[in-house]
Enzyme design. Sequence first.
Site, short mmCIF file in Angstrom:
data_model
loop_
_atom_site.label_atom_id
_atom_site.label_comp_id
_atom_site.label_asym_id
_atom_site.label_seq_id
_atom_site.Cartn_x
_atom_site.Cartn_y
_atom_site.Cartn_z
N GLY A 78 0.79 -1.23 0.00
CA GLY A 78 0.00 0.00 0.00
C GLY A 78 0.82 1.28 0.00
N LEU B 50 -3.85 -5.79 -7.85
CA LEU B 50 -3.44 -6.77 -8.85
C LEU B 50 -4.60 -7.52 -9.50
CD1 LEU B 50 -0.28 -8.26 -7.10
CD2 LEU B 50 -0.43 -6.38 -8.74
N ASN C 140 -5.77 3.63 -12.87
CA ASN C 140 -4.76 2.68 -12.41
C ASN C 140 -3.38 3.29 -12.61
OD1 ASN C 140 -3.74 0.04 -11.61
ND2 ASN C 140 -3.14 -0.23 -13.73
N HIS D 149 0.56 2.18 -13.38
CA HIS D 149 1.36 1.05 -13.88
C HIS D 149 2.82 1.48 -13.93
CE1 HIS D 149 2.09 -2.68 -16.02
NE2 HIS D 149 2.88 -2.01 -16.82
N ASP E 132 -4.22 -2.93 -18.76
CA ASP E 132 -3.31 -1.80 -19.03
C ASP E 132 -3.55 -1.18 -20.41
OD1 ASP E 132 -2.05 -2.34 -16.55
OD2 ASP E 132 -0.72 -3.79 -17.50
N GLU F 71 6.25 7.24 -9.42
CA GLU F 71 4.93 6.63 -9.21
C GLU F 71 4.10 7.36 -8.16
OE1 GLU F 71 3.29 2.17 -8.24
OE2 GLU F 71 5.12 2.36 -9.41
#
Length: 197
Positions: free
Chosen positions: A12, A90, A107, A109, A150, A180
């Site tokens: 997390g 996931l 999302n 990635h 994706d 990220e």
Amino acid sequence: MKKIAVMFSGGGTDFQALIDGERDGKFNGHIVVAVTGNAKAYGIERAKNAGIDCYICRKSDYESVEARDEEVAQIFDRYGVELIVLAGYLGILTSPILDKYRGRVINIHPALLPKFGGKGMYGIHVHEAVIAAGEKKSGATVHYSDSGIDTGKIILQRELDVLPTDTPESLQQRILNEIEHPLLVEAVALLCNGKEE
């Protein structure tokens, strides 16, 4: 102020970046609920520490993934969720969530999509593939989630140089910290303001 749900599967750290981003006033949204499919995920502790309601919805507890997603969608309904952020989640979402929240599920990635996306491309596997391919650049992408893996429209993307000394682990760590986490917060801020680049 947008009501946000976060879905995660493991430690997390992306979730924590969002918790910190909200606390620091970096986006006009409020994380109202979190969901995980992993009862041992450390992200559950992060939710507790932040006072965020967290639900554990394990795939094995349902007849099908769709049945699980139907219940998750009902949870989101109860909280009035307007934006769903997959922060290291996931699982592959199915129509009960994707149809109901079309255009409101994003999302993160850890690669420069469309490269190094799709089935099996998650976590350290992505960085192993990047290094094995001899790529000079890598990074992270925030995109909309759709029924593919994706494949949704890209919202934000940022890159860094792959160093000659990089291992999959060092590359993963640099992308997480340098790109990220801040990129995810930036994307949420964009969507909370009703803007998208």
